[in-house]
Design a protein around this motif. Structure first.
Motif, PDB file in Angstrom:
ATOM      1  N   ALA A  97      64.647  29.835  27.490  1.00  0.00           N
ATOM      2  CA  ALA A  97      63.205  29.916  27.262  1.00  0.00           C
ATOM      3  C   ALA A  97      62.879  30.917  26.156  1.00  0.00           C
ATOM      4  CB  ALA A  97      62.492  30.313  28.555  1.00  0.00           C
ATOM      5  N   LEU A  98      63.655  32.000  26.059  1.00  0.00           N
ATOM      6  CA  LEU A  98      63.381  33.020  25.046  1.00  0.00           C
ATOM      7  C   LEU A  98      63.898  32.610  23.668  1.00  0.00           C
ATOM      8  CD1 LEU A  98      64.233  36.284  27.032  1.00  0.00           C
ATOM      9  CD2 LEU A  98      62.014  35.184  26.727  1.00  0.00           C
ATOM     10  N   LEU A  99      65.035  31.960  23.628  1.00  0.00           N
ATOM     11  CA  LEU A  99      65.670  31.667  22.337  1.00  0.00           C
ATOM     12  C   LEU A  99      65.111  30.433  21.656  1.00  0.00           C
ATOM     13  CD1 LEU A  99      69.410  32.438  23.218  1.00  0.00           C
ATOM     14  CD2 LEU A  99      67.928  33.756  21.699  1.00  0.00           C
ATOM     15  N   ASN A 100      64.478  29.546  22.402  1.00  0.00           N
ATOM     16  CA  ASN A 100      64.034  28.292  21.795  1.00  0.00           C
ATOM     17  C   ASN A 100      62.956  28.505  20.733  1.00  0.00           C
ATOM     18  OD1 ASN A 100      64.357  25.124  22.536  1.00  0.00           O
ATOM     19  ND2 ASN A 100      65.512  26.455  23.935  1.00  0.00           N
ATOM     20  N   GLN A 150      58.203  30.612  28.090  1.00  0.00           N
ATOM     21  CA  GLN A 150      58.057  31.499  29.248  1.00  0.00           C
ATOM     22  C   GLN A 150      56.854  31.102  30.085  1.00  0.00           C
ATOM     23  OE1 GLN A 150      58.961  35.957  28.967  1.00  0.00           O
ATOM     24  NE2 GLN A 150      58.426  35.435  26.868  1.00  0.00           N
ATOM     25  N   ASP A 151      55.753  30.843  29.399  1.00  0.00           N
ATOM     26  CA  ASP A 151      54.523  30.474  30.111  1.00  0.00           C
ATOM     27  C   ASP A 151      54.693  29.141  30.843  1.00  0.00           C
ATOM     28  OD1 ASP A 151      51.725  31.252  30.597  1.00  0.00           O
ATOM     29  OD2 ASP A 151      51.275  29.375  29.570  1.00  0.00           O
ATOM     30  N   LEU A 152      55.428  28.220  30.230  1.00  0.00           N
ATOM     31  CA  LEU A 152      55.665  26.933  30.867  1.00  0.00           C
ATOM     32  C   LEU A 152      56.644  27.054  32.040  1.00  0.00           C
ATOM     33  CD1 LEU A 152      56.025  24.711  27.666  1.00  0.00           C
ATOM     34  CD2 LEU A 152      54.070  24.785  29.229  1.00  0.00           C
ATOM     35  N   MET A 153      57.480  28.079  31.987  1.00  0.00           N
ATOM     36  CA  MET A 153      58.517  28.246  33.001  1.00  0.00           C
ATOM     37  C   MET A 153      58.002  28.975  34.239  1.00  0.00           C
ATOM     38  SD  MET A 153      61.993  27.774  33.137  1.00  0.00           S
ATOM     39  CE  MET A 153      62.558  27.908  31.457  1.00  0.00           C
ATOM     40  N   ASN A 183      66.037  21.723  25.535  1.00  0.00           N
ATOM     41  CA  ASN A 183      64.742  22.044  26.124  1.00  0.00           C
ATOM     42  C   ASN A 183      64.940  22.819  27.425  1.00  0.00           C
ATOM     43  OD1 ASN A 183      62.145  22.053  27.219  1.00  0.00           O
ATOM     44  ND2 ASN A 183      61.727  19.937  26.628  1.00  0.00           N
ATOM     45  N   PRO A 184      64.474  24.064  27.522  1.00  0.00           N
ATOM     46  CA  PRO A 184      64.670  24.834  28.764  1.00  0.00           C
ATOM     47  C   PRO A 184      63.947  24.246  29.955  1.00  0.00           C
ATOM     48  CG  PRO A 184      63.224  26.008  27.249  1.00  0.00           C
ATOM     49  CD  PRO A 184      63.780  24.851  26.490  1.00  0.00           C
ATOM     50  N   LEU A 185      62.928  23.405  29.720  1.00  0.00           N
ATOM     51  CA  LEU A 185      62.226  22.801  30.848  1.00  0.00           C
ATOM     52  C   LEU A 185      63.114  21.789  31.576  1.00  0.00           C
ATOM     53  CD1 LEU A 185      58.683  22.274  29.290  1.00  0.00           C
ATOM     54  CD2 LEU A 185      59.575  24.234  30.557  1.00  0.00           C
ATOM     55  N   ASN A 186      64.144  21.284  30.895  1.00  0.00           N
ATOM     56  CA  ASN A 186      65.103  20.424  31.574  1.00  0.00           C
ATOM     57  C   ASN A 186      65.879  21.170  32.650  1.00  0.00           C
ATOM     58  OD1 ASN A 186      65.181  17.633  30.491  1.00  0.00           O
ATOM     59  ND2 ASN A 186      65.476  18.677  28.543  1.00  0.00           N
ATOM     60  N   GLU A 187      66.036  22.473  32.449  1.00  0.00           N
ATOM     61  CA  GLU A 187      66.816  23.278  33.398  1.00  0.00           C
ATOM     62  C   GLU A 187      66.136  23.364  34.753  1.00  0.00           C
ATOM     63  OE1 GLU A 187      69.816  25.110  31.794  1.00  0.00           O
ATOM     64  OE2 GLU A 187      69.237  23.358  30.603  1.00  0.00           O
ATOM     65  N   ILE A 188      64.796  23.271  34.780  1.00  0.00           N
ATOM     66  CA  ILE A 188      64.069  23.457  36.036  1.00  0.00           C
ATOM     67  C   ILE A 188      63.620  22.146  36.663  1.00  0.00           C
ATOM     68  CG2 ILE A 188      63.309  25.776  35.416  1.00  0.00           C
ATOM     69  CD1 ILE A 188      60.569  24.603  34.726  1.00  0.00           C
ATOM     70  N   VAL A 189      64.069  21.031  36.090  1.00  0.00           N
ATOM     71  CA  VAL A 189      63.813  19.743  36.736  1.00  0.00           C
ATOM     72  C   VAL A 189      64.551  19.741  38.075  1.00  0.00           C
ATOM     73  CG1 VAL A 189      64.243  17.261  36.625  1.00  0.00           C
ATOM     74  CG2 VAL A 189      63.447  18.492  34.599  1.00  0.00           C
ATOM     75  N   PRO A 190      63.890  19.397  39.180  1.00  0.00           N
ATOM     76  CA  PRO A 190      64.577  19.398  40.480  1.00  0.00           C
ATOM     77  C   PRO A 190      65.862  18.588  40.447  1.00  0.00           C
ATOM     78  CG  PRO A 190      62.225  19.085  40.784  1.00  0.00           C
ATOM     79  CD  PRO A 190      62.464  19.023  39.302  1.00  0.00           C
ATOM     80  N   GLY A 191      66.948  19.228  40.864  1.00  0.00           N
ATOM     81  CA  GLY A 191      68.236  18.557  40.913  1.00  0.00           C
ATOM     82  C   GLY A 191      69.059  18.668  39.660  1.00  0.00           C
ATOM     83  N   ALA A 192      68.472  19.164  38.565  1.00  0.00           N
ATOM     84  CA  ALA A 192      69.246  19.273  37.319  1.00  0.00           C
ATOM     85  C   ALA A 192      70.318  20.347  37.437  1.00  0.00           C
ATOM     86  CB  ALA A 192      68.318  19.567  36.149  1.00  0.00           C
ATOM     87  N   ILE A 193      69.947  21.483  37.958  1.00  0.00           N
ATOM     88  CA  ILE A 193      70.886  22.575  38.204  1.00  0.00           C
ATOM     89  C   ILE A 193      70.663  23.054  39.640  1.00  0.00           C
ATOM     90  CG2 ILE A 193      71.601  24.911  37.594  1.00  0.00           C
ATOM     91  CD1 ILE A 193      70.766  24.391  34.757  1.00  0.00           C
ATOM     92  N   PHE A 248      69.021  36.027  11.652  1.00  0.00           N
ATOM     93  CA  PHE A 248      69.126  34.922  10.696  1.00  0.00           C
ATOM     94  C   PHE A 248      68.056  33.858  10.861  1.00  0.00           C
ATOM     95  CE2 PHE A 248      70.840  33.573  14.441  1.00  0.00           C
ATOM     96  CZ  PHE A 248      71.762  32.545  14.449  1.00  0.00           C
ATOM     97  N   GLY A 249      67.110  34.025  11.774  1.00  0.00           N
ATOM     98  CA  GLY A 249      65.960  33.143  11.841  1.00  0.00           C
ATOM     99  C   GLY A 249      66.234  31.790  12.433  1.00  0.00           C
ATOM    100  N   ARG A 250      67.326  31.646  13.152  1.00  0.00           N
ATOM    101  CA  ARG A 250      67.632  30.357  13.764  1.00  0.00           C
ATOM    102  C   ARG A 250      66.963  30.223  15.127  1.00  0.00           C
ATOM    103  NH1 ARG A 250      73.730  27.880  14.892  1.00  0.00           N
ATOM    104  NH2 ARG A 250      73.039  25.966  15.975  1.00  0.00           N
ATOM    105  N   TYR A 251      66.991  31.298  15.896  1.00  0.00           N
ATOM    106  CA  TYR A 251      66.413  31.299  17.234  1.00  0.00           C
ATOM    107  C   TYR A 251      65.192  32.212  17.262  1.00  0.00           C
ATOM    108  CZ  TYR A 251      71.216  29.752  18.086  1.00  0.00           C
ATOM    109  OH  TYR A 251      72.420  29.098  18.028  1.00  0.00           O
ATOM    110  N   ASN A 252      64.359  32.001  18.259  1.00  0.00           N
ATOM    111  CA  ASN A 252      63.188  32.872  18.390  1.00  0.00           C
ATOM    112  C   ASN A 252      63.626  34.310  18.619  1.00  0.00           C
ATOM    113  OD1 ASN A 252      60.514  33.556  18.361  1.00  0.00           O
ATOM    114  ND2 ASN A 252      60.041  32.729  20.373  1.00  0.00           N
TER     115      ASN A 252
END
Length: 1005
Positions: free
Chosen positions: A377-380, A293-296, A405-415, A879-883
């Motif tokens: 960003a929340l589940l990672n 979240q902080d990185l986003m 990696n959720p930071l890939n989602e905000i790369v310009p042009g990715a989405i 089940f402890g798989r995701y945050n």
């Protein structure tokens, strides 16, 4: 006015009286151009010390509700004055349908806000300016991204499927679609018509209320005025969702294994090595916490710039404006830009003809609508590493292939989610005076809109996971027009006056749509610009629809002695959406008013400056069904034709020849009042609305030939409520200090009265007789099963550490539902937990003025409603798989009743939905503004008319238990209807709400 000379030195005395000769206490008496002043005593007398140059002294007498008066001393030492009542507030003109009326002559329920209220908040959409300003109007945000809209409901909701949005009328022309293209700084006033007397003039489209928007016109004083208004501000998140850090997540994951006996606490090193993957172990060892979240999130900004030119003379007036608005969001790749140009011209041809136009051109671009990287960003996993050794983004921070990696989602042009919209709207009129009091007017309003939505999803995203990129375009075109012929006749004789209005109109709208979807875009920089280069076409679609409304309307307003008011309205609408024989509906209304203040027995009742009673009754309609619904529809299907496959068609929906208008019959009783010489003014309205012939979809038996739903008129709803508005001038010391307050309160009770012609609940759709349209029907959480309750938990097939819900009902021997515990939990134990409809809403604005300084703050509140927070379930797995949300979960050593124990064998807890319901009440400080207007001397030297600078904070504070206790950010949210159907308020992970701190400048030349 009377004057008396009394010989005194260095002071002036006198008495201030009203028109009846009574002394007036509390009148401000000030030496013009100074702060030297006093107020009259209980008998209206005053005494004031004079300046040294008393020969040129001018006294200014002011009092709320009376016309101010200036008196040059000219050597006098005593001045007695008589103040005349200011009737401007009662003669103020209010816009109503197809005309205007004096405020004192209105018989319906009409509320207004001026350009001051509209423009003092930096809002994207003019609808947002209504929030908390007008009782009876409930405005709730439907999103937090730049350019997001709002839900507007006037006096509740009435319809299941035909829509509950009000009708918007811009400069006399009903609008096709929303009003997001309108620049708020062009608006002169917004008038909201709420009861049947006010809305029946719009007939089939008036059931949900009407919002009349009037834009600014030119002036006739022969002067041209140029103005600049602009601001720039920084936006920041109101908060982050409280997720677990690395160490907390690691312990949570361990506990999920302890619950199943697969984690050995006797040898935690070996147990961790077995449980965690290497990157997680490295993260634990180094104490790493990756806060996505902080990185986003980042700081965004918002700016608005407008140039306006107003002017004209007795023959021609004009108002021209150009505006640029830009909102860059707190999440990358989310922004909204709007460019608008408006020109309003009015011109007189001779003495009897007037022509004019109001033309708007708008272009806006929305980026990121539908783009939401927050779930990733929340589940990672916070123990993962988002970066490679060389600093590049690591596509998979852990070995979990579902969580990229959720930071890939905000790369310009990715989405890319880009919406471009252009609109040209015009209201053209010609008006001719045919005889004394008789006019004919023709209005023509074309409205053309075009929209292109482009979407691109690149390979390195969670949706594609290194698969082929996808792209699509959606294209929308709307052409609408309204043609109205209006005849108006006004006549006064003796103590009688009346106005007759007649209307014939046609409105038509044509909508076209087409889209293309492809996969395998060869070069990602192409995005959606060359869909033909992709090897795979996944879909092509198009649609067309057209509808027309033909209308006849008549209205009579009659006033006797300025005391007794009567209004009768009737409108007939014919809609192409309905079948032959059902196309036309008639919508009548009647209203009466009594200006009690004009009665002789009120002349000596000095406490009231205004007192009027109003009552209305009438019928309005709703035509909100899609075109061609009555004709029946076919759908393509596949079938075997011999040894080959072939296409055919089967019924999608059946012919509905008996569909007719939804109708709302409403009654309203209102009181308008003013007391203490107009220092306090307000209104109270009480209403009831009964809506029948609701358009509802019914399930048909398979023998009908279709398994789809059948649209029919088979429901009834009711709304009843109270509205209170009070405006007060608390302190007014003329040029020194002034404090005013605007307060409103609104409570509405919404209920379903009938379903499918009966008074039986429809549990499957969540509709219950006597309850609002949207309720939360679920199990009621009463705690967590504790260790000491093992036997009882076992009886309910549960274990300690799992959610405990209430056992409320069972069945008797005959299968009838009876209340009381029966030792098992099933669907019978669900109950209505609450509704997202608030108990009441309100708003309060306080404004303070001191010399050149101004300060204001605006509070808005919704109290009593319930919300559902989906991220308390979607991001609260076991089940402890995701945050996970940082919650107080149950363990044998922490026997809490808040949240259940983690368990690797359960992705989500049984009865987990019971964790998601919260009180939606809140109080928001929507706006705080501090401004300063430069002194006239400085402005004159700059050769300007006025200059004001200001600073403002939007949404600086929210007070809500959902925020302070339950890890939420903002409880204000309304989901948009789906296929016309209202939906409950459910919050999920999205762009957080933001606050805005800005500085602005207003300049007039």
């Amino acid at each position: 006015m009377e004057s008396t000379l009394i010989v005194q030195t260095n002071s002036v005395t006198g008495i201030v009286s009203d028109e009846g000769g009574m002394g007036m206490p509390g009148v401000n008496v000030i030496v013009k151009g100074t702060s030297n002043g006093t107020t009259t005593d209980a008998n209206g007398a005053y005494s004031l010390a004079l300046p040294s140059d008393e020969a040129s002294t001018v006294l200014v007498f002011t009092f709320i509700g009376y016309l101010s008066q200036e008196q040059p001393l000219n050597g006098r030492t005593a001045v007695n004055v008589t103040l005349a009542a200011d009737v401007q507030q009662l003669t103020e003109v209010v816009v109503v349908g197809y005309g205007t009326q004096r405020k004192k002559d209105i018989t319906g329920s009409v509320s207004s806000i001026s350009t001051k209220e509209v423009t003092e908040l930096p809002v994207t959409n003019a609808q947002q300016a209504l929030q908390g300003r007008i009782p009876g109007v409930d405005v709730v945000s439907t999103g937090t991204q730049p350019g997001a809209g709002v839900s507007v409901r006037i006096r509740g909701r009435r319809s299941f499927n035909a829509g509950n949005d009000p009708l918007y009328v811009l400069d006399g022309i009903p609008l096709a679609g929303g009003i997001s293209d309108i620049n708020t700084q062009d608006i002169q006033s917004m008038d909201v018509l709420k009861d049947a007397s006010a809305t029946a003039i719009y007939g089939s489209r008036g059931a949900n209320g009407v919002v009349l928007i009037t834009t600014k016109r030119g002036t006739t004083d022969g002067k041209t005025k140029v103005s600049y208004d602009g601001y720039y501000g920084v936006t920041s998140s109101l908060g982050k969702i409280d997720m677990m850090n690395g160490a907390q997540f690691a312990e949570y994951k361990r506990e999920s294994r302890r619950a199943t006996g697969t984690y050995n606490d006797a040898d935690p090193v070996a147990a961790d090595a077995k449980l965690f993957e290497p990157v997680e172990l490295e993260g634990i060892a180094s104490g790493r916490t990756t806060d996505y979240q902080d990185l986003m999130l980042r700081n965004g900004h918002q700016q608005n710039h407008q140039i306006g030119i107003l002017g004209g003379n007795e023959k021609t007036t004009f108002a021209i404006s150009a505006n640029y608005f830009n909102d860059v969001g707190i999440v990358p790749n989310q922004n909204f830009s709007r460019y608008t140009f408006r020109i309003n011209i009015d011109h007189k041809i001779g003495k009897n003809v007037k022509i004019g136009t109001s033309t708007l051109a708008s272009f806006n671009i929305t980026n990121g609508d539908g783009f939401n990287p927050m779930p990733e960003a929340l589940l990672n996993n916070p123990l993962g590493n988002p970066y490679n050794a060389d600093g590049s983004l690591n596509f998979l921070p852990t070995t979990d292939g579902l969580r990229s990696n959720p930071l890939n989602e905000i790369v310009p042009g990715a989405i890319v989610r880009e919406d471009k919209r252009a609109r040209i709207f015009s209201s053209v009129y010609a008006e001719a005076k045919l005889a004394e009091g008789l006019t004919y007017r023709v209005n023509f309003g074309p409205d053309y809109q075009t929209r292109r939505r482009g979407e691109f999803t690149g390979s390195l995203t969670n949706a594609r996971r290194k698969g082929d990129p996808t792209a699509r375009t959606d294209n929308y075109n709307t052409l609408a027009y309204t043609l109205e012929n209006v005849v108006n006749y006004t006549k006064s004789f003796g103590q009688n006056s009346f106005n007759i209005t007649g209307l014939y109109s046609i409105q038509r709208q044509t909508d076209e749509y087409y889209n293309t979807m492809v996969r395998g875009v060869p070069a990602e920089y192409m995005q959606f610009s060359n869909l033909g280069a992709a090897p795979i076409i996944e879909g092509v679609g198009s649609s067309y629809n057209q509808w027309t409304i033909q209308s006849y309307m008549g209205r009579i307003n009659y006033t006797l002695k300025d005391k007794y008011l009567f209004t009768i309205t009737g409108r007939a609408d014919g809609s192409s959406r309905f079948a032959d024989g059902r196309k036309y509906g008639f919508f009548p209304s009647a209203a009466v008013g009594w200006n009690v203040i004009e009665e002789d027995f009120m002349k000596n009742v000095r406490v009231f400056s205004n007192l009027k009673l109003r009552a209305s009754y009438g019928k309005t309609g709703n035509t909100g069904i899609d075109p061609y619904k009555t004709l029946g529809e076919l759908e393509r299907t596949k079938y075997a034709f011999g040894s080959s496959s072939a296409y055919g068609y089967h019924p999608l929906s059946l012919v509905s020849p008996n569909l007719k208008w939804e109708t709302t019959v409403s009654g309203n009783v209102g009181l308008d009042f003013g007391v203490f010489n107009g220092r306090v003014q307000g209104s109270v309205d009480v209403y009831i609305q009964n809506t029948s012939d609701l358009l509802m979809e019914q399930q048909l038996p398979p023998t009908s030939g279709t398994s789809n739903l059948y649209l029919n008129n088979v429901g009834k709803t009711r709304n009843k409520g109270i509205e209170i508005a009070i405006n007060s001038v608390n302190i007014d010391h003329s040029s020194s200090f002034k404090w005013t307050t605007e307060l409103n309160f609104y409570a509405n009770r919404e209920a379903i009265v009938n379903l499918y012609g009966a008074t039986k609940d429809d549990i499957g759709n969540g509709w219950f007789i006597g309850k609002p349209m949207t309720v939360f029907y679920d199990y009621e959480k009463v705690g967590i099963w504790q260790t000491a309750e093992l036997d009882q938990a076992t009886q309910y097939q549960r274990k300690p550490g799992e959610i405990k819900v209430a056992d409320l009902a069972g069945r008797d021997a005959d299968g009838n539902l009876v209340s009381g515990a029966d030792g098992k939990i099933n669907a019978d134990d669900r109950k209505i937990l609450g509704s997202d409809v608030p108990d009441w809403t309100g708003g309060m604005t306080n404004r303070f003025y001191y010399k050149g300084f101004d300060f204001s703050f605006f509070l808005y509140t919704r109290q009593g409603g319930m919300i559902r927070s989906l991220f308390h379930s979607n991001y609260n797995n076991l089940f402890g798989r995701y945050n996970n949300l940082d919650v107080d979960y149950w363990t044998p050593n922490n026997p809490t009743n808040a949240y259940p124990r983690p368990n690797q064998n359960q992705e989500f807890p049984v009865y987990g939905s019971s964790l998601t319901y919260f009180d939606g009440s809140f109080v928001k400080v929507r706006n705080i503004t501090f401004g300063y207007t430069l002194p006239k001397g400085i402005v004159d030297r700059l050769k300007l008319e006025s200059v004001r600078i200001y600073a403002s904070a939007q949404n600086p504070f929210i007070f809500a238990s959902y925020r302070s206790k339950y890890k939420g950010i903002d409880p204000e949210f309304a989901r948009t209807p789906s296929a016309g159907r209202e939906r409950t308020a459910e919050l999920d992970a999205a762009t957080p709400s933001s606050k805005l701190i800005l500085v602005g400048l207003n300049i007039k030349l």
